[in-house]
Design an enzyme around this catalytic site. Structure first.
Site, short mmCIF file in Angstrom:
data_model
loop_
_atom_site.label_atom_id
_atom_site.label_comp_id
_atom_site.label_asym_id
_atom_site.label_seq_id
_atom_site.Cartn_x
_atom_site.Cartn_y
_atom_site.Cartn_z
N ASP A 68 0.81 -1.39 0.03
CA ASP A 68 0.00 -0.06 0.06
C ASP A 68 0.93 1.23 0.07
O ASP A 68 2.06 1.17 0.06
CB ASP A 68 -0.92 -0.22 1.27
CG ASP A 68 -0.29 0.30 2.46
OD1 ASP A 68 0.81 -0.23 2.56
OD2 ASP A 68 -0.96 0.45 3.42
N TYR A 70 2.94 4.78 0.96
CA TYR A 70 3.72 5.19 1.92
C TYR A 70 2.78 5.91 2.98
O TYR A 70 2.10 6.72 2.31
CB TYR A 70 4.83 6.10 1.67
CG TYR A 70 6.01 5.16 0.84
CD1 TYR A 70 6.71 3.97 1.62
CD2 TYR A 70 6.60 5.63 -0.49
CE1 TYR A 70 7.49 3.34 1.03
CE2 TYR A 70 7.39 4.73 -0.94
CZ TYR A 70 8.16 3.66 -0.19
OH TYR A 70 9.08 3.07 -1.03
N PHE A 81 6.57 1.73 -4.19
CA PHE A 81 8.03 2.11 -3.69
C PHE A 81 8.62 3.44 -4.01
O PHE A 81 9.73 3.61 -3.80
CB PHE A 81 8.81 0.70 -4.55
CG PHE A 81 8.69 -0.60 -3.84
CD1 PHE A 81 8.76 -0.97 -2.62
CD2 PHE A 81 7.59 -1.32 -4.73
CE1 PHE A 81 8.39 -2.13 -2.08
CE2 PHE A 81 7.34 -2.86 -4.18
CZ PHE A 81 7.62 -2.88 -2.85
N HIS A 191 10.06 -9.60 0.72
CA HIS A 191 10.00 -8.12 0.56
C HIS A 191 11.35 -7.52 0.81
O HIS A 191 12.01 -7.60 1.66
CB HIS A 191 8.78 -7.89 1.41
CG HIS A 191 8.22 -6.53 1.20
ND1 HIS A 191 9.21 -5.04 1.79
CD2 HIS A 191 7.22 -5.92 0.58
CE1 HIS A 191 8.32 -4.29 1.35
NE2 HIS A 191 7.21 -4.56 0.70
#
Length: 225
Positions: A68, A70, A81, A191
């Site tokens: 989701d 930031y 990202f 991740h």
């Protein structure tokens, strides 16, 4: 404000049926109510579909799926990202850059976390959930966005050809069920967050593997630098 939440025209034909479904109406209603309550939601409305703005359906080569947006002020701008150029790199993006540098042996600009350059080359930087409340990670993960992004992945899989899906972490890997594995190239690893990056993200070489696959299909590779 809500009128700023729009899909670009090139995507509307692919998602017309989906955008008319009840759950999309419920997402919109939820956002309107939260805006009225004065809650800060990231990214701003005009950037919720920013990943779609950068990538025409036909131009997509690579999909990098995030979780989701930031949740801190000034970070989210609708690309997974990525952060605006003036914003310090979040920890996950720092680790992505470390792996990029090691994988391709290139110098990385740690002062610039804006990944628009990737997006303009056909890297679809999509989050599973497209909005978040300030300082509350995963706060919008149950409002219906996951249904929508699963459909987006499914349509890309069915209508696209020789795509690379980069799935970092369990949340992204849950989308495997929406992908035809025979027609596309899948890259999976833990991740890049500091909590999991040392369990196999580092050394996974996703950038060179992506370009090797694209070259094998006579598709122009990505300039990751």
């Amino acid at each position: 404000m809500i009128k700023d939440i729009k899909l670009p025209l090139c995507w509307k034909s692919h998602l017309k049926e989906e955008m008319g479904k009840k759950y999309i109406e419920e997402i919109t209603s939820f956002l309107i109510q939260n805006y009225k309550k004065g809650k800060e939601i990231f990214p701003k409305p005009s950037l919720i579909f920013n990943a779609f703005n950068y990538c025409d359906f036909e131009s997509i080569k690579v999909v990098i799926l995030g979780q989701d947006p930031y949740h801190n002020q000034g970070q989210a701008h609708g690309l997974s990202f990525s952060v605006p150029i003036t914003v310090p790199l979040p920890p996950s993006l720092k680790n992505i850059y470390k792996e990029l540098s090691t994988d391709l042996g290139i110098q990385v600009d740690y002062k610039n976390g804006n990944l628009e350059k990737w997006a303009k080359q056909g890297v679809f930087l999509l989050n599973s959930t497209l909005t978040v409340e300030k300082n509350k990670p995963l706060s919008h993960s149950k409002i219906g966005w996951d249904i929508f992004t699963s459909k987006v992945i499914e349509i890309l899989s069915n209508k696209g050809k020789n795509l690379v899906f980069i799935l970092w972490g369990n949340h992204a890997q849950n989308k495997l069920k929406n992908i035809n594995l025979k027609d596309h190239f899948i890259i999976e690893s833990p991740h890049p967050s500091p909590l999991s990056s040392y369990r196999g993200f580092f050394g996974s070489r996703p950038f060179s593997k992506t370009n090797e696959y694209l070259r094998s299909k006579n598709i122009k590779e990505i300039d990751w630098g």
